[in-house]
Design a protein around this motif. Structure first.
Motif, PDB file in Angstrom:
ATOM      1  N   ARG A 187     -68.102 -24.852 -75.779  1.00  0.00           N
ATOM      2  CA  ARG A 187     -68.396 -23.473 -75.978  1.00  0.00           C
ATOM      3  C   ARG A 187     -69.925 -23.606 -76.073  1.00  0.00           C
ATOM      4  NH1 ARG A 187     -65.064 -19.618 -78.793  1.00  0.00           N
ATOM      5  NH2 ARG A 187     -66.377 -17.894 -79.641  1.00  0.00           N
ATOM      6  N   ALA A 188     -70.516 -24.385 -76.678  1.00  0.00           N
ATOM      7  CA  ALA A 188     -71.971 -24.467 -77.216  1.00  0.00           C
ATOM      8  C   ALA A 188     -72.994 -24.569 -75.788  1.00  0.00           C
ATOM      9  CB  ALA A 188     -72.499 -25.538 -78.099  1.00  0.00           C
ATOM     10  N   TRP A 189     -72.660 -25.355 -75.110  1.00  0.00           N
ATOM     11  CA  TRP A 189     -73.156 -25.347 -73.762  1.00  0.00           C
ATOM     12  C   TRP A 189     -73.129 -24.186 -72.944  1.00  0.00           C
ATOM     13  CZ3 TRP A 189     -77.293 -28.373 -72.559  1.00  0.00           C
ATOM     14  CH2 TRP A 189     -77.452 -29.649 -73.588  1.00  0.00           C
ATOM     15  N   THR A 190     -71.936 -23.736 -72.784  1.00  0.00           N
ATOM     16  CA  THR A 190     -71.687 -22.454 -72.113  1.00  0.00           C
ATOM     17  C   THR A 190     -72.728 -21.189 -72.624  1.00  0.00           C
ATOM     18  OG1 THR A 190     -69.412 -23.094 -71.574  1.00  0.00           O
ATOM     19  CG2 THR A 190     -70.060 -20.834 -71.368  1.00  0.00           C
ATOM     20  N   LEU A 191     -72.721 -20.998 -73.845  1.00  0.00           N
ATOM     21  CA  LEU A 191     -73.659 -20.268 -74.438  1.00  0.00           C
ATOM     22  C   LEU A 191     -75.128 -20.604 -74.186  1.00  0.00           C
ATOM     23  CD1 LEU A 191     -71.927 -19.661 -78.059  1.00  0.00           C
ATOM     24  CD2 LEU A 191     -72.189 -17.854 -76.332  1.00  0.00           C
ATOM     25  N   LYS A 196     -81.471  -4.269 -64.417  1.00  0.00           N
ATOM     26  CA  LYS A 196     -80.816  -4.799 -65.496  1.00  0.00           C
ATOM     27  C   LYS A 196     -79.626  -5.421 -65.260  1.00  0.00           C
ATOM     28  CE  LYS A 196     -79.465  -0.444 -67.267  1.00  0.00           C
ATOM     29  NZ  LYS A 196     -80.056   0.454 -66.238  1.00  0.00           N
ATOM     30  N   GLY A 197     -78.939  -5.384 -64.224  1.00  0.00           N
ATOM     31  CA  GLY A 197     -77.670  -5.673 -63.935  1.00  0.00           C
ATOM     32  C   GLY A 197     -77.430  -7.262 -64.409  1.00  0.00           C
ATOM     33  N   PRO A 198     -78.222  -8.173 -64.049  1.00  0.00           N
ATOM     34  CA  PRO A 198     -77.851  -9.491 -64.493  1.00  0.00           C
ATOM     35  C   PRO A 198     -77.845  -9.676 -65.936  1.00  0.00           C
ATOM     36  CG  PRO A 198     -79.146  -9.321 -62.503  1.00  0.00           C
ATOM     37  CD  PRO A 198     -79.081  -8.117 -62.834  1.00  0.00           C
ATOM     38  N   VAL A 199     -78.825  -8.865 -66.579  1.00  0.00           N
ATOM     39  CA  VAL A 199     -79.149  -9.033 -68.154  1.00  0.00           C
ATOM     40  C   VAL A 199     -77.695  -8.430 -68.605  1.00  0.00           C
ATOM     41  CG1 VAL A 199     -80.358  -8.406 -70.047  1.00  0.00           C
ATOM     42  CG2 VAL A 199     -81.497  -8.990 -68.092  1.00  0.00           C
ATOM     43  N   THR A 200     -77.208  -7.443 -68.383  1.00  0.00           N
ATOM     44  CA  THR A 200     -75.885  -6.999 -68.943  1.00  0.00           C
ATOM     45  C   THR A 200     -74.806  -7.836 -68.716  1.00  0.00           C
ATOM     46  OG1 THR A 200     -75.764  -5.500 -67.164  1.00  0.00           O
ATOM     47  CG2 THR A 200     -77.191  -4.557 -69.380  1.00  0.00           C
ATOM     48  N   LEU A 201     -75.028  -8.382 -67.560  1.00  0.00           N
ATOM     49  CA  LEU A 201     -73.777  -9.225 -67.168  1.00  0.00           C
ATOM     50  C   LEU A 201     -73.833 -10.403 -68.111  1.00  0.00           C
ATOM     51  CD1 LEU A 201     -71.747  -9.818 -64.646  1.00  0.00           C
ATOM     52  CD2 LEU A 201     -73.402 -10.961 -63.809  1.00  0.00           C
ATOM     53  N   GLY A 202     -74.994 -10.930 -68.248  1.00  0.00           N
ATOM     54  CA  GLY A 202     -75.160 -12.172 -69.270  1.00  0.00           C
ATOM     55  C   GLY A 202     -74.551 -12.031 -70.678  1.00  0.00           C
ATOM     56  N   LEU A 203     -75.176 -10.694 -71.082  1.00  0.00           N
ATOM     57  CA  LEU A 203     -75.032 -10.294 -72.278  1.00  0.00           C
ATOM     58  C   LEU A 203     -73.377 -10.119 -72.757  1.00  0.00           C
ATOM     59  CD1 LEU A 203     -77.731  -7.863 -73.089  1.00  0.00           C
ATOM     60  CD2 LEU A 203     -77.528 -10.290 -73.973  1.00  0.00           C
ATOM     61  N   GLY A 204     -72.914  -9.499 -71.592  1.00  0.00           N
ATOM     62  CA  GLY A 204     -71.292  -9.257 -71.711  1.00  0.00           C
ATOM     63  C   GLY A 204     -70.685 -10.444 -71.839  1.00  0.00           C
ATOM     64  N   ALA A 205     -70.858 -11.428 -71.007  1.00  0.00           N
ATOM     65  CA  ALA A 205     -70.162 -12.742 -71.235  1.00  0.00           C
ATOM     66  C   ALA A 205     -70.686 -13.245 -72.499  1.00  0.00           C
ATOM     67  CB  ALA A 205     -70.457 -13.672 -70.110  1.00  0.00           C
ATOM     68  N   ILE A 206     -71.688 -13.329 -73.040  1.00  0.00           N
ATOM     69  CA  ILE A 206     -72.289 -14.307 -74.209  1.00  0.00           C
ATOM     70  C   ILE A 206     -71.555 -13.260 -75.390  1.00  0.00           C
ATOM     71  CG2 ILE A 206     -74.323 -14.436 -75.813  1.00  0.00           C
ATOM     72  CD1 ILE A 206     -75.926 -14.586 -73.086  1.00  0.00           C
ATOM     73  N   LEU A 207     -71.412 -12.191 -75.484  1.00  0.00           N
ATOM     74  CA  LEU A 207     -70.740 -11.378 -76.446  1.00  0.00           C
ATOM     75  C   LEU A 207     -69.205 -11.627 -76.668  1.00  0.00           C
ATOM     76  CD1 LEU A 207     -72.750  -7.930 -76.414  1.00  0.00           C
ATOM     77  CD2 LEU A 207     -72.745  -9.730 -78.208  1.00  0.00           C
ATOM     78  N   ALA A 208     -68.657 -11.655 -75.263  1.00  0.00           N
ATOM     79  CA  ALA A 208     -67.398 -12.216 -75.371  1.00  0.00           C
ATOM     80  C   ALA A 208     -67.023 -13.328 -76.066  1.00  0.00           C
ATOM     81  CB  ALA A 208     -66.849 -11.747 -73.988  1.00  0.00           C
ATOM     82  N   ILE A 209     -67.729 -14.441 -75.609  1.00  0.00           N
ATOM     83  CA  ILE A 209     -67.498 -15.660 -76.334  1.00  0.00           C
ATOM     84  C   ILE A 209     -67.733 -15.911 -77.806  1.00  0.00           C
ATOM     85  CG2 ILE A 209     -68.579 -18.210 -76.086  1.00  0.00           C
ATOM     86  CD1 ILE A 209     -69.136 -17.446 -73.072  1.00  0.00           C
ATOM     87  N   LEU A 210     -68.831 -15.056 -78.151  1.00  0.00           N
ATOM     88  CA  LEU A 210     -69.094 -15.131 -79.342  1.00  0.00           C
ATOM     89  C   LEU A 210     -68.255 -14.298 -80.463  1.00  0.00           C
ATOM     90  CD1 LEU A 210     -73.038 -14.270 -79.486  1.00  0.00           C
ATOM     91  CD2 LEU A 210     -71.854 -16.598 -80.155  1.00  0.00           C
ATOM     92  N   LEU A 211     -67.362 -13.316 -79.880  1.00  0.00           N
ATOM     93  CA  LEU A 211     -66.582 -12.443 -80.809  1.00  0.00           C
ATOM     94  C   LEU A 211     -65.020 -12.914 -80.593  1.00  0.00           C
ATOM     95  CD1 LEU A 211     -68.232  -8.979 -79.748  1.00  0.00           C
ATOM     96  CD2 LEU A 211     -68.370 -10.368 -81.982  1.00  0.00           C
ATOM     97  N   ALA A 248     -61.699 -14.234 -74.538  1.00  0.00           N
ATOM     98  CA  ALA A 248     -63.120 -14.395 -73.948  1.00  0.00           C
ATOM     99  C   ALA A 248     -62.784 -14.559 -72.448  1.00  0.00           C
ATOM    100  CB  ALA A 248     -63.946 -15.492 -74.725  1.00  0.00           C
ATOM    101  N   SER A 249     -61.831 -15.565 -72.132  1.00  0.00           N
ATOM    102  CA  SER A 249     -61.720 -15.899 -70.771  1.00  0.00           C
ATOM    103  C   SER A 249     -61.102 -14.811 -70.027  1.00  0.00           C
ATOM    104  CB  SER A 249     -60.771 -17.039 -70.644  1.00  0.00           C
ATOM    105  OG  SER A 249     -61.319 -18.152 -71.171  1.00  0.00           O
TER     106      SER A 249
END
Length: 205
Positions: A42-46, A90-105, A111-112
């Motif tokens: 999880r840590a390395w993915t984030l 901003k598409g790639p930024v929101t894409l990355g943020l969407g995945a990051i937030l899903a993993i964190l929350l 999350a998967s």
């Protein structure tokens, strides 16, 4: 066909629009690798997602200031829609943020599901809508029925193949399809996975 009837139909996208969408979604689908990485760390993915998102934001900021980065700046320009001309893509930024937030929350499974729906539900719905979409959905600013059907199928399969629970998967797919149809532009990269992950969590996934 009269004017009111024509309003329910969309014209096919131009070859240039389809080329742009194919370029965008080819990278969009890469986010589907994140759940596999999650099973290892999880840590390395984030860390990878945060680093990749931050690096892109830096490169894109430099591009707008006239400093081009080999390969990346060219790809960004080829994937930019007309509405992005002269603006930060901003598409790639929101894409990355969407995945990051899903993993964190959310849990690993939720999350998967959220990330798979972001990759496949959102990704394929846009491609189908651009290439074969005809029937407009009201109040969506151009989203198509064909694209939404694709989103529903992809979302259901994404949820079911992770959870193996049909009823929750159906609920997740319905909710995700409604969210994806909203005219949220690139912000759906954040709203969609958070919505899908929340519904999955409510079902105990």
């Amino acid at each position: 066909m009269n004017k009111s009837e024509r309003s329910y139909f969309t014209l096919q996208a131009s070859p240039e629009e389809i080329r742009i969408e194919l370029t965008r979604k080819a990278f969009h689908l890469l986010i589907a690798l994140a759940p596999t990485l999650l099973f290892f760390s999880r840590a390395w993915t984030l860390a990878l997602l945060i680093a990749g998102t931050g690096f892109y934001a830096l490169v894109e900021s430099l591009r707008l200031r006239g400093v081009r980065t080999p390969l990346i700046s060219s790809i960004t320009e080829k994937a930019a829609r007309k509405r992005d001309d002269g603006y930060f893509v901003k598409g790639p930024v929101t894409l990355g943020l969407g995945a990051i937030l899903a993993i964190l929350l959310f849990s690993l499974e939720a999350a998967s599901i959220a990330i798979y729906i972001l990759a496949f539900g959102d990704g394929f719905s846009s491609l189908v809508g651009k290439t074969v979409g005809h029937v407009k959905l009201p109040f969506t600013k151009g989203k198509s029925l064909e694209g939404s059907i694709t989103c529903f199928v992809a979302s259901f399969l994404s949820a079911y193949l992770v959870s193996w629970r049909p009823a929750p998967s159906l609920a997740i797919a319905i909710f995700s399809t409604v969210i994806e149809a909203l005219p949220t532009k690139d912000w759906d990269n954040i709203i969609l996975p958070l919505s899908a992950g929340l519904v999955a969590s409510l079902f105990g996934i």
